[in-house]
Write a protein that holds these residues in place. Structure first.
Motif, PDB file in Angstrom:
ATOM      1  N   SER A   1      13.058  -1.079  -1.564  1.00  0.00           N
ATOM      2  CA  SER A   1      12.927  -2.233  -0.553  1.00  0.00           C
ATOM      3  C   SER A   1      11.978  -3.203  -1.250  1.00  0.00           C
ATOM      4  N   ALA A   2      10.510  -2.387  -1.834  1.00  0.00           N
ATOM      5  CA  ALA A   2       9.551  -3.281  -2.755  1.00  0.00           C
ATOM      6  C   ALA A   2      10.850  -4.361  -3.398  1.00  0.00           C
TER       7      ALA A   2
ATOM      8  N   LEU B   1      13.386  -5.253  -3.019  1.00  0.00           N
ATOM      9  CA  LEU B   1      14.219  -6.653  -2.664  1.00  0.00           C
ATOM     10  C   LEU B   1      13.376  -7.501  -1.902  1.00  0.00           C
ATOM     11  N   VAL B   2      12.444  -7.045  -1.491  1.00  0.00           N
ATOM     12  CA  VAL B   2      10.908  -8.421  -0.854  1.00  0.00           C
ATOM     13  C   VAL B   2      10.650  -9.176  -2.150  1.00  0.00           C
ATOM     14  N   VAL B   3      10.977  -8.674  -3.599  1.00  0.00           N
ATOM     15  CA  VAL B   3      10.445  -9.356  -4.730  1.00  0.00           C
ATOM     16  C   VAL B   3      11.114 -10.235  -4.716  1.00  0.00           C
ATOM     17  N   LEU B   4      12.539 -10.088  -4.532  1.00  0.00           N
ATOM     18  CA  LEU B   4      13.617 -10.960  -5.300  1.00  0.00           C
ATOM     19  C   LEU B   4      14.697 -11.869  -3.775  1.00  0.00           C
TER      20      LEU B   4
ATOM     21  N   THR C   1       0.989  -1.070   0.237  1.00  0.00           N
ATOM     22  CA  THR C   1      -0.264   0.184   0.058  1.00  0.00           C
ATOM     23  C   THR C   1       0.536   1.510  -0.387  1.00  0.00           C
ATOM     24  N   LEU C   2       2.034   1.270   1.018  1.00  0.00           N
ATOM     25  CA  LEU C   2       3.071   2.349   0.092  1.00  0.00           C
ATOM     26  C   LEU C   2       3.881   2.424  -0.554  1.00  0.00           C
ATOM     27  N   VAL C   3       3.483   1.392  -0.741  1.00  0.00           N
ATOM     28  CA  VAL C   3       4.509   2.011  -2.845  1.00  0.00           C
ATOM     29  C   VAL C   3       2.753   2.593  -3.196  1.00  0.00           C
ATOM     30  N   ALA C   4       2.368   1.425  -3.580  1.00  0.00           N
ATOM     31  CA  ALA C   4       0.996   2.076  -4.550  1.00  0.00           C
ATOM     32  C   ALA C   4       0.763   3.904  -3.888  1.00  0.00           C
ATOM     33  N   ALA C   5       1.159   4.241  -2.327  1.00  0.00           N
ATOM     34  CA  ALA C   5       0.748   6.188  -2.001  1.00  0.00           C
ATOM     35  C   ALA C   5       1.537   6.825  -2.535  1.00  0.00           C
ATOM     36  N   VAL C   6       2.500   5.766  -2.471  1.00  0.00           N
ATOM     37  CA  VAL C   6       4.056   6.640  -3.327  1.00  0.00           C
ATOM     38  C   VAL C   6       3.963   6.901  -4.514  1.00  0.00           C
TER      39      VAL C   6
END
Length: 202
Positions: free
Chosen positions: A123-124, A126-129, A77-82
């Protein structure tokens, strides 16, 4: 009772900046894209408070599994907000966004916002990979936490330098709590790492 007080305080801390922004006179005569961008920024700051609280296990009534799951949902959600924040500003004024992305903007808050934005995206990624990179738990925590600190510092400075819709008082309180929660998490993670190296239970 303790859990009720903690959750009640959290709801108030999250709700006040949003309410102040919604009633801000700075929204008068603004187009919908600008308003959406502004509210996305406010929501992003509120989400930044939740992330270290969830990562550190500081919120009562949630299991470790649920905390990790909610932490991940909020991260998305944070990624979407940015993205919404930047997209709204782009619609409002593309030249200003280009200057900010190129670190050529005359307004100091723009550079800090861009740094925080790239921190969120990194960060996103890094989470995916995470599994493909085969990171050890210690490496994962160090990388994810470092990016989290970059995001928080960039976002807080960005927010404090802007005379925006959130209001100085509510914004200062929210930013202070985000910093405090992040610092608490970093200290606790460091202590856990030291205990793990010493062979003690985490």
């Amino acid at each position: 009772m303790r859990a009720i007080l903690i959750w009640g305080a959290l709801v108030m801390v999250a709700g006040v900046p949003v309410a102040v922004a919604a009633t801000s006179p700075l929204l008068a005569w603004r187009d919908p894209a600008y308003i959406a961008a502004g509210f996305a920024g406010v929501v992003a700051m509120v989400l930044l408070l939740l992330q270290p609280l969830l990562a550190g296990g500081y919120l009562p009534g949630l299991s470790a599994t649920r905390e990790r799951r909610v932490h991940g949902w909020i991260g998305g959600t944070l990624v979407a907000a940015v993205v919404l924040h930047v997209a709204g500003l782009w619609v409002t004024s593309p030249p200003d966004v280009i200057d900010a992305l190129l670190f050529a903007s005359p307004t100091p808050f723009s550079a800090w916002g861009v740094i925080a934005m790239w921190g969120v995206f990194a960060s996103a990624i890094l989470v995916v990979l995470r599994h493909k990179l085969r990171l050890r738990p210690t490496q994962w925590r160090l990388g994810h936490t470092t990016l989290g600190v970059v995001i928080v510092l960039g976002s807080v400075v960005h927010a404090l330098l802007i005379e925006g819709t959130m209001g100085m008082a509510s914004k200062a309180v929210l930013c202070a709590l985000v910093l405090a929660a992040t610092l608490k998490l970093v200290i606790d993670l460091r202590h856990r790492l030291l205990r793990a190296k010493a062979g003690d239970p985490p």
